[in-house]
Write an enzyme that holds these catalytic residues in place. Structure first.
Site: not given
Ligand code: ASP
Length: 331
Positions: A87, A15
């Site tokens: 995340t 993200t």
């Molecule tokens: N869907 C994203 C990922 O894990 C979520 C994030 O980065 O917060 O790449």
């Protein structure tokens, strides 16, 4: 004048570098971090290495290996390394790297964000500031920095899907906090890293994470064995309870007899499994099941995947799980 700490930023997507696409947020590239990195140049000598750009749901053990190789190649040239990562699976990657990089001799710090950098209210700049400060701390180990806290990579769990305080250090204290004194290390919680640093990336994908539910059919273990699984992590009830009535244990016994390593943790997020407390747990231990104690499921999974990848025998795996390699288990 003191020289600036040299910090390498490795980018892998997530993200933090995402932009709004036709179907929703999609990873852009490291250019999303440019402005922040320019600001950081006043404090650090910053290098950038973009290794891939993925939503972390798409990250597999092959990507863990690529990140570990990049860290190992770069480690002599920098004071610390920050890895930006999605995340969703960051806790798995941080745990996997902990085992793939035994004796790591510099700080390696994962971070990311819940809101893209592009957003004026993104948590990304703040998380990057904490991660860079940890990377400049000189404390060796694999860490995860988020929401002004730093934890061991092998103790991190994503506990919130969208809240900014997305990660918690489970069953272990935080390694550092941002306070009014800056980055404040918690000396009691620093990892004990013993060298020499090595790169050991061989890993097996044949490990299954099974969440126990009341009445689960014992045949599940035969099915897993038939599919080629060599390890199973069972998230059992409470202190490690497993249904022993109605043939409940037979499947596990057969799996262990077939040489499958079965590790039992708890599906409770906090505290430790202890199979010695209840009769239902003791029977498992007598059968050769391995205690996962207070490890997170992410750490138990990646430790078992790594142990099998290193071609350890079931006996060696049992010994490995009886001790802490990098703080993943409370000794
Ligand atoms: N869907 C994203 C990922 O894990 C979520 C994030 O980065 O917060 O790449």
């Amino acid at each position: 004048m003191e020289r600036k700490a040299r910090i390498l930023l490795i980018t892998t997507g997530g993200t933090i570098v995402s932009r709004q696409g036709a179907e929703g947020l999609e990873p852009g590239g490291p250019q999303e971090l440019e402005q922040t990195l320019q600001n950081f140049a006043a404090y650090y000598e910053v290098g950038l290495r973009d290794i891939f750009c993925l939503d972390s749901s798409n990250i597999r053990p092959e990507e863990w290996q690529a990140i570990a190789r990049a860290v190992y190649e770069e480690r002599g040239k920098w004071d610390g390394i920050v890895i930006t990562h999605g995340t969703d699976t960051m806790a798995y990657s941080a745990s996997a790297l902990t085992f793939m990089l035994p004796g790591i001799d510099l700080p390696v710090v994962f971070t990311g964000s819940q809101l893209p950098m592009q957003h004026i209210l993104s948590d990304g700049p703040d998380n990057l500031r904490t991660a860079f400060a940890m990377a400049a701390s000189g404390v060796p180990g694999v860490f995860l920095a988020f929401d002004r806290k730093v934890m061991l990579g092998c103790r991190a769990v994503k506990v919130r899907a969208s809240g900014f305080s997305a990660f918690e250090s489970i069953n272990a204290g935080y390694v550092a906090y941002v306070t009014d004194r800056g980055l404040t290390l918690n000396k009691d919680c620093l990892p004990v890293v013993s060298g020499p640093a090595a790169l050991r990336t061989d890993i097996s994908k044949n490990v299954f994470l099974l969440k126990l539910t009341p009445g689960l059919s014992p045949e599940i273990f035969d099915a897993l064995a038939g599919m080629g699984y060599r390890g199973v992590v069972i998230e059992a009830f409470g202190l490690g309870g497993i249904n022993v009535l109605n043939r409940g244990l037979q499947g596990i016994r057969r799996a262990v007899e077939m040489g499958i390593s079965v590790v039992v943790t708890t599906q409770c997020l906090y505290d430790s499994a202890n199979l010695r407390v209840y009769q239902v747990g003791s029977r498992l231990l007598d059968m050769g099941v391995i205690q996962g104690f207070d490890m997170t499921s992410e750490a138990a999974m990646t430790k078992l995947m790594w142990a099998l990848g290193q071609k350890m025998t079931p006996e060696e795996i049992k010994k490995l799980f009886a001790k802490s390699i990098a703080g993943e288990i409370t000794a």
